[in-house]
Design a protein around this motif. Structure first.
Motif, PDB file in Angstrom:
ATOM      1  N   GLN A   1       0.828  -1.193   0.000  1.00 48.13           N
ATOM      2  CA  GLN A   1       0.000   0.000   0.000  1.00 48.13           C
ATOM      3  C   GLN A   1       0.873   1.257   0.000  1.00 48.13           C
ATOM      4  O   GLN A   1       0.553   2.246  -0.650  1.00 48.13           O
ATOM      5  N   ARG A   2       1.992   1.207   0.713  1.00 50.04           N
ATOM      6  CA  ARG A   2       2.881   2.368   0.755  1.00 50.04           C
ATOM      7  C   ARG A   2       3.670   2.538  -0.538  1.00 50.04           C
ATOM      8  O   ARG A   2       3.845   3.666  -1.015  1.00 50.04           O
ATOM      9  N   VAL A   3       4.128   1.435  -1.115  1.00 53.33           N
ATOM     10  CA  VAL A   3       4.871   1.534  -2.373  1.00 53.33           C
ATOM     11  C   VAL A   3       3.952   2.067  -3.483  1.00 53.33           C
ATOM     12  O   VAL A   3       4.323   2.980  -4.232  1.00 53.33           O
ATOM     13  N   THR A   4       2.734   1.515  -3.569  1.00 47.81           N
ATOM     14  CA  THR A   4       1.813   1.986  -4.611  1.00 47.81           C
ATOM     15  C   THR A   4       1.435   3.446  -4.359  1.00 47.81           C
ATOM     16  O   THR A   4       1.288   4.217  -5.311  1.00 47.81           O
ATOM     17  N   ALA A   5       1.300   3.833  -3.091  1.00 47.21           N
ATOM     18  CA  ALA A   5       0.972   5.232  -2.772  1.00 47.21           C
ATOM     19  C   ALA A   5       2.074   6.159  -3.267  1.00 47.21           C
ATOM     20  O   ALA A   5       1.802   7.196  -3.874  1.00 47.21           O
ATOM     21  N   LEU A   6       3.318   5.755  -3.025  1.00 47.48           N
ATOM     22  CA  LEU A   6       4.456   6.577  -3.449  1.00 47.48           C
ATOM     23  C   LEU A   6       4.481   6.702  -4.975  1.00 47.48           C
ATOM     24  O   LEU A   6       4.691   7.800  -5.510  1.00 47.48           O
ATOM     25  N   LEU A   7       4.235   5.594  -5.676  1.00 46.14           N
ATOM     26  CA  LEU A   7       4.218   5.632  -7.142  1.00 46.14           C
ATOM     27  C   LEU A   7       3.134   6.583  -7.643  1.00 46.14           C
ATOM     28  O   LEU A   7       3.342   7.375  -8.563  1.00 46.14           O
ATOM     29  N   MET A   8       1.944   6.519  -7.021  1.00 41.54           N
ATOM     30  CA  MET A   8       0.845   7.378  -7.456  1.00 41.54           C
ATOM     31  C   MET A   8       1.125   8.837  -7.148  1.00 41.54           C
ATOM     32  O   MET A   8       0.769   9.725  -7.929  1.00 41.54           O
ATOM     33  N   ALA A   9       1.780   9.097  -6.014  1.00 49.06           N
ATOM     34  CA  ALA A   9       2.127  10.479  -5.670  1.00 49.06           C
ATOM     35  C   ALA A   9       3.118  11.041  -6.688  1.00 49.06           C
ATOM     36  O   ALA A   9       2.981  12.176  -7.149  1.00 49.06           O
TER      37      ALA A   9
ATOM     38  N   HIS B   1      -3.809  -0.826  -4.588  1.00 49.63           N
ATOM     39  CA  HIS B   1      -3.923   0.031  -3.402  1.00 49.63           C
ATOM     40  C   HIS B   1      -5.373   0.073  -2.903  1.00 49.63           C
ATOM     41  O   HIS B   1      -5.635  -0.096  -1.705  1.00 49.63           O
ATOM     42  N   ALA B   2      -6.299   0.278  -3.829  1.00 45.25           N
ATOM     43  CA  ALA B   2      -7.709   0.385  -3.451  1.00 45.25           C
ATOM     44  C   ALA B   2      -8.240  -0.965  -2.975  1.00 45.25           C
ATOM     45  O   ALA B   2      -9.060  -1.026  -2.057  1.00 45.25           O
ATOM     46  N   TRP B   3      -7.744  -2.055  -3.567  1.00 47.26           N
ATOM     47  CA  TRP B   3      -8.169  -3.384  -3.127  1.00 47.26           C
ATOM     48  C   TRP B   3      -7.811  -3.603  -1.653  1.00 47.26           C
ATOM     49  O   TRP B   3      -8.636  -4.018  -0.843  1.00 47.26           O
ATOM     50  N   ILE B   4      -6.564  -3.252  -1.288  1.00 51.17           N
ATOM     51  CA  ILE B   4      -6.135  -3.424   0.101  1.00 51.17           C
ATOM     52  C   ILE B   4      -6.981  -2.553   1.028  1.00 51.17           C
ATOM     53  O   ILE B   4      -7.482  -3.013   2.061  1.00 51.17           O
ATOM     54  N   GLY B   5      -7.187  -1.296   0.633  1.00 51.52           N
ATOM     55  CA  GLY B   5      -7.931  -0.364   1.474  1.00 51.52           C
ATOM     56  C   GLY B   5      -9.383  -0.755   1.652  1.00 51.52           C
ATOM     57  O   GLY B   5      -9.904  -0.782   2.778  1.00 51.52           O
TER      58      GLY B   5
END
Lengths: 143, 119
Positions: free
Chosen positions: B23-31, B75-79
């Motif tokens: 979730q953090r890696v995908t968040a960083l990529l999206m940012a 990311h959304a799947w995990i959330g």
């Protein structure tokens, strides 16, 4: 411990009907629950986001449909409603983004004190709400 | 993390840590993607169809947009799965919501990829 120590309320398994009204959630907690709310909001609006991606990119004609949807509406949906939903998306994205960076920052620097939780939560609200107002004013053509 | 032999870990599936990290890696990529797109949008000149479509028709932009779509779905799947696990206790309803989330995300991701690669 003296007998005069005031008994503070203890919360376990908060009941939504009886405890939520009286539970004083700290501001960091408000950021946290809104992180979840904004995430769910964007999840539910995902088809609308992809629709915007589709119509704005596919052709010049569909681009016209896209821009017109914000003015004259599309189908039975009026333009102001499209703008309102978009405003919701803008807020959701900004809040989720800034609250997310706050988490990454905490993870990377081990900033987990009560004070940092408080001040960064205030910052999250200040930044996300200011940007939402600015972009919202642009969206509704106020400047 | 060993799953066999004498040193195998016998407790938990450990998907918690993997999901947390993902979730953090995908968040960083999206940012990062957000910044890259923002820079191109804010370049001078009127942002009409031509300039908007030109941004996404560059091959490198297609590649990172594809990465964004996959990151977002994961990311959304995990959330969303976390939300169902926290608030929805009846097993049947929770399973139905998990299936709904998967179909919703895979469907949207497929649609977005189609838009991207016919450009």
């Amino acid at each position: 411990m003296t007998d005069t120590t005031k008994q503070r309320p203890v919360y376990r398994n908060i009941n939504i009907l009886t405890d939520v009204r009286t539970y004083r959630l700290p501001i960091a907690g408000v950021v946290s629950i809104l992180h979840r709310v904004s995430g769910l909001l964007m999840f539910l609006l995902l088809p609308f986001v992809v629709w915007m991606f589709d119509t704005s990119l596919t052709s010049e004609i569909s681009f016209g449909t896209f821009t017109n949807a914000f003015v004259a509406g599309i189908g039975f949906v009026p333009g102001w409603f499209i703008k309102l939903v978009t405003l919701g998306l803008i807020w959701g994205y900004l809040h989720h983004f800034i609250a997310g960076v706050r988490h990454l920052w905490m993870d990377a620097t081990h900033s987990v004190s009560k004070e940092f939780g408080q001040s960064s939560a205030v910052f999250t609200f200040a930044a996300s709400l200011t940007l939402t107002v600015l972009l919202g004013a642009k969206l509704f053509g106020l400047y | 993390m060993s799953t066999f032999g004498s040193k195998r870990i016998v407790v938990g599936a450990h998907y918690g840590l993997r999901d947390w990290l993902a979730q953090r890696v995908t968040a960083l990529l999206m940012a990062l993607f957000t910044l890259v797109l923002l820079v191109q949008v804010l370049l001078p000149g009127e942002l009409g169809y031509d300039r908007w479509a030109a941004i996404f028709s560059q091959q490198w932009m297609k590649v990172i947009t594809f990465t964004l779509i996959i990151s977002l779905a994961y990311h959304a799947w995990i959330g969303v799965r976390d939300i169902w696990m926290d608030y929805v206790q009846p097993v049947g309803l929770r399973l139905a919501l998990h299936v709904f989330a998967l179909v919703w995300l895979v469907g949207c991701a497929g649609w977005a990829v189609q838009v991207l690669w016919r450009l």
